[in-house]
Write an enzyme that holds these catalytic residues in place. Structure first.
Site, PDB file in Angstrom:
ATOM      1  N   CYS A  40       0.679  -1.032   0.039  1.00 42.65           N
ATOM      2  CA  CYS A  40      -0.121   0.051  -0.021  1.00 42.65           C
ATOM      3  C   CYS A  40       0.732   1.313   0.040  1.00 42.65           C
ATOM      4  O   CYS A  40       0.473   2.464  -0.092  1.00 42.65           O
ATOM      5  CB  CYS A  40      -0.845   0.001   1.388  1.00 42.65           C
ATOM      6  SG  CYS A  40      -2.059  -1.337   1.302  1.00 42.65           S
TER       7      CYS A  40
ATOM      8  N   HIS B 249      -9.252   3.755  -0.736  1.00 43.23           N
ATOM      9  CA  HIS B 249      -7.952   3.336  -0.862  1.00 43.23           C
ATOM     10  C   HIS B 249      -7.634   2.226  -1.845  1.00 43.23           C
ATOM     11  O   HIS B 249      -7.437   1.332  -1.852  1.00 43.23           O
ATOM     12  CB  HIS B 249      -7.688   2.508   0.815  1.00 43.23           C
ATOM     13  CG  HIS B 249      -6.393   2.179   0.776  1.00 43.23           C
ATOM     14  ND1 HIS B 249      -5.119   2.689   0.437  1.00 43.23           N
ATOM     15  CD2 HIS B 249      -6.148   1.166   1.822  1.00 43.23           C
ATOM     16  CE1 HIS B 249      -4.104   1.807   0.919  1.00 43.23           C
ATOM     17  NE2 HIS B 249      -4.651   0.930   1.887  1.00 43.23           N
TER      18      HIS B 249
HETATM   19  C1  COA Z   1     -14.428  -4.004   5.150  1.00 41.78           C
HETATM   20  C2  COA Z   1     -14.878  -4.791   4.136  1.00 41.78           C
HETATM   21  C3  COA Z   1     -14.542  -6.121   4.267  1.00 41.78           C
HETATM   22  C4  COA Z   1     -15.915  -4.525   3.284  1.00 41.78           C
HETATM   23  O1  COA Z   1     -16.040  -5.593   2.348  1.00 41.78           O
HETATM   24  P1  COA Z   1     -17.658  -6.094   1.741  1.00 41.78           P
HETATM   25  O2  COA Z   1     -18.286  -6.675   2.948  1.00 41.78           O
HETATM   26  O3  COA Z   1     -17.301  -6.670   0.778  1.00 41.78           O
HETATM   27  O4  COA Z   1     -18.699  -4.624   1.666  1.00 41.78           O
HETATM   28  P2  COA Z   1     -19.284  -4.364   0.019  1.00 41.78           P
HETATM   29  O5  COA Z   1     -18.472  -4.071  -1.070  1.00 41.78           O
HETATM   30  O6  COA Z   1     -20.243  -5.785  -0.130  1.00 41.78           O
HETATM   31  O7  COA Z   1     -20.137  -3.283   0.545  1.00 41.78           O
HETATM   32  C5  COA Z   1     -21.417  -3.455   1.465  1.00 41.78           C
HETATM   33  C6  COA Z   1     -21.924  -2.116   1.754  1.00 41.78           C
HETATM   34  O8  COA Z   1     -20.806  -1.438   2.781  1.00 41.78           O
HETATM   35  C7  COA Z   1     -20.348  -0.425   2.083  1.00 41.78           C
HETATM   36  N1  COA Z   1     -18.929  -0.310   2.394  1.00 41.78           N
HETATM   37  C8  COA Z   1     -18.017  -1.119   1.853  1.00 41.78           C
HETATM   38  N2  COA Z   1     -16.845  -0.807   2.384  1.00 41.78           N
HETATM   39  C9  COA Z   1     -17.076   0.153   3.243  1.00 41.78           C
HETATM   40  C10 COA Z   1     -16.170   1.068   4.085  1.00 41.78           C
HETATM   41  N3  COA Z   1     -14.931   0.571   4.250  1.00 41.78           N
HETATM   42  N4  COA Z   1     -16.794   1.850   4.685  1.00 41.78           N
HETATM   43  C11 COA Z   1     -18.171   2.218   4.645  1.00 41.78           C
HETATM   44  N5  COA Z   1     -18.892   1.614   3.869  1.00 41.78           N
HETATM   45  C12 COA Z   1     -18.412   0.550   3.385  1.00 41.78           C
HETATM   46  C13 COA Z   1     -20.549  -0.357   0.515  1.00 41.78           C
HETATM   47  O9  COA Z   1     -20.716   0.806  -0.002  1.00 41.78           O
HETATM   48  C14 COA Z   1     -21.934  -1.305   0.575  1.00 41.78           C
HETATM   49  O10 COA Z   1     -22.810  -0.253   0.895  1.00 41.78           O
HETATM   50  P3  COA Z   1     -24.423  -0.419   0.146  1.00 41.78           P
HETATM   51  O11 COA Z   1     -25.071  -1.932   0.591  1.00 41.78           O
HETATM   52  O12 COA Z   1     -25.287   0.679   0.682  1.00 41.78           O
HETATM   53  O13 COA Z   1     -24.314  -0.518  -1.378  1.00 41.78           O
HETATM   54  C15 COA Z   1     -13.808  -4.408   2.705  1.00 41.78           C
HETATM   55  O14 COA Z   1     -13.979  -3.075   2.499  1.00 41.78           O
HETATM   56  C16 COA Z   1     -12.138  -4.417   3.239  1.00 41.78           C
HETATM   57  O15 COA Z   1     -11.641  -5.489   3.314  1.00 41.78           O
HETATM   58  N6  COA Z   1     -11.646  -3.410   3.652  1.00 41.78           N
HETATM   59  C17 COA Z   1     -10.126  -3.399   3.917  1.00 41.78           C
HETATM   60  C18 COA Z   1      -9.176  -3.272   2.688  1.00 41.78           C
HETATM   61  C19 COA Z   1      -7.831  -3.363   3.028  1.00 41.78           C
HETATM   62  O16 COA Z   1      -7.410  -4.353   3.759  1.00 41.78           O
HETATM   63  N7  COA Z   1      -6.969  -2.538   2.500  1.00 41.78           N
HETATM   64  C20 COA Z   1      -5.586  -2.811   2.666  1.00 41.78           C
HETATM   65  C21 COA Z   1      -5.341  -2.090   4.084  1.00 41.78           C
HETATM   66  S1  COA Z   1      -3.605  -2.491   4.642  1.00 41.78           S
END
Ligand code: COA
Length: 384
Positions: free
Chosen positions: A86, A333
């Site tokens: 990242c 991100h």
């Molecule tokens: C948190 C996480 C698991 C959510 O993924 P998910 O459960 O597949 O989420 P979805 O894409 O199905 O989205 C579901 C809903 O939540 C929302 N959403 C997704 N991620 C979000 C976040 N981080 N913050 C706020 N809302 C979020 C989406 O817009 C969607 O909303 P809707 O239902 O109104 O359309 C994923 O974003 C993730 O893994 N994030 C971390 C990424 C990471 O590790 N980066 C590297 C860092 S070192």
């Protein structure tokens, strides 16, 4: 006498799911915006550095340096992909700075791009974990949310940070992102929303996490001689990079990220400033706890005292130490692009043209982390 380097053009795509745009489209869009902002033509560019974490896993595309140069019509200039998970974007920027300082080039583009949403969520999370230690952490099913959750638990236990206090970080970043036209989200959240959102890795919930994002950013860097041709150059005052263990289990401490401290020390020394001289910062809030640990690693407060800084609200735009005025990583991100996207925001802040402008900002800092802290890169910027 080392050469000075300035940023004279910046560009950034909107963060989010871009079903209608490829990685090529996104990187070219950001590059074209940066060129237009600098008021120059692509034919002036002498070299390209692009940060990308994992296009091979996300979209099956490798060889990103040549891809970006080809798509932007910049061939035959040297084009190099930089990878540090990242922190790939900040690495591309640092390589561009050092190439100009070495006297090799006078005008360079540093970009970052990532297309993460073309594969399913679980696939993206597995691809991201490629930046962790597969032998020790990946093999037992840990994800980055899991690794940061372990750090959050250790930190909360050691320093008495409460779940409510931790929730203040996404509350601030969602508020700051509200009018950011590039943000993936434009809604405010309350502390209770953060705490009661679906659990991702206890104690972290959905709203503590940065999202999965497509996006790109680019900046134009020039040597001191060339900077005279541009209005309002923003100078690179300091740059530091450091590493730490890949596996979390080998860390000396789970409650601090030592690579941040080493990288920051180097950058502060080079810039000849102290943490209290920073007017505005973009820090790596991939998870809420990461921003808490960044406050301490960057010297914005003493170790274990981040809760006091949170309670003071001094990290809001109008506070004493504004952090992530555009909403930070919480507003998108795209991993390989993030480090450059942070620089775009800080350059706008120092020019006085940011959407959420910090009053009288003269010195800005960017802090970009790779993985759970195995890489950290800090840059300090200033205006004349
Ligand atoms: C948190 C996480 C698991 C959510 O993924 P998910 O459960 O597949 O989420 P979805 O894409 O199905 O989205 C579901 C809903 O939540 C929302 N959403 C997704 N991620 C979000 C976040 N981080 N913050 C706020 N809302 C979020 C989406 O817009 C969607 O909303 P809707 O239902 O109104 O359309 C994923 O974003 C993730 O893994 N994030 C971390 C990424 C990471 O590790 N980066 C590297 C860092 S070192």
């Amino acid at each position: 006498m080392p050469k000075r380097v300035a940023v004279v053009g910046v560009g950034c795509t909107k963060m989010g799911e871009h079903w209608d745009k490829s990685l090529k489209d996104l990187s070219t869009e950001a590059g074209a915006l940066a060129l237009a902002d600098a008021g120059i033509d692509g034919k002036d560019i002498q070299a390209l550095f692009i940060g990308n974490m994992s296009a091979g896993r996300f979209i099956g595309q490798e060889h990103l340096g040549a891809m970006a140069a080809d798509q932007a019509g910049l061939t035959p200039i040297p084009a190099t992909r930089c990878e540090a998970a990242c922190a790939s974007g900040a690495l591309a920027f640092r390589k561009a700075v050092n190439a100009i300082k070495a006297g090799e080039y006078d005008i360079v583009v540093a970009a970052g791009a990532e297309k993460m949403t073309d594969i399913k969520g679980a696939g993206a999370i597995a691809a991201l974990m490629g930046a962790g230690d597969q032998e020790w952490d990946g093999s037992i099913g840990l994800t980055f949310a899991g690794l940061y959750a372990l750090m959050a638990r250790a930190y909360m236990e050691k320093h008495g940070l409460t779940r409510e206090e931790l929730a203040e970080i996404p509350v601030k970043n969602h508020k700051h992102g509200l009018n950011n036209p590039y943000a993936q989200f434009n809604f405010e959240v309350k502390k209770e929303d953060v705490i009661n959102a679906s659990k991702i890795a206890d104690p972290l919930t959905l709203l503590d996490c940065s999202p999965i994002t497509d996006g790109a950013a680019a900046v134009i860097l020039v040597s001191e001689e060339y900077a005279k041709r541009f209005k309002n150059p923003i100078w690179v005052l300091g740059s530091g990079q450091a590493s730490d263990t890949l596996a979390l289990q080998n860390r000396k401490s789970l409650t601090e990220i030592s690579s941040t401290e080493f990288a920051a020390k180097k950058a502060y020394e080079e810039a000849g400033i102290k943490p209290e001289n920073v007017d505005v910062a973009e820090v790596h809030d991939c998870f809420s706890i990461a921003e808490v640990m960044a406050y301490e690693g960057l010297g914005f407060c003493e170790k274990g005292k981040a809760k006091d800084l949170i309670k003071s609200k001094d990290t809001y735009i109008d506070g004493k130490m504004p952090v992530n005025p555009d909403g930070g990583l919480k507003m998108g991100h795209p991993v390989g692009a993030t480090g450059v996207k942070q620089i775009v925001e800080i350059v706008k802040q120092l020019r006085g043209t940011a959407v959420n402008q910090v009053k009288d900002a003269r010195i800005g800092l960017t802090h970009n982390i790779g993985g759970s802290g195995a890489t950290a890169i800090v840059h300090i910027f200033g205006k004349e």
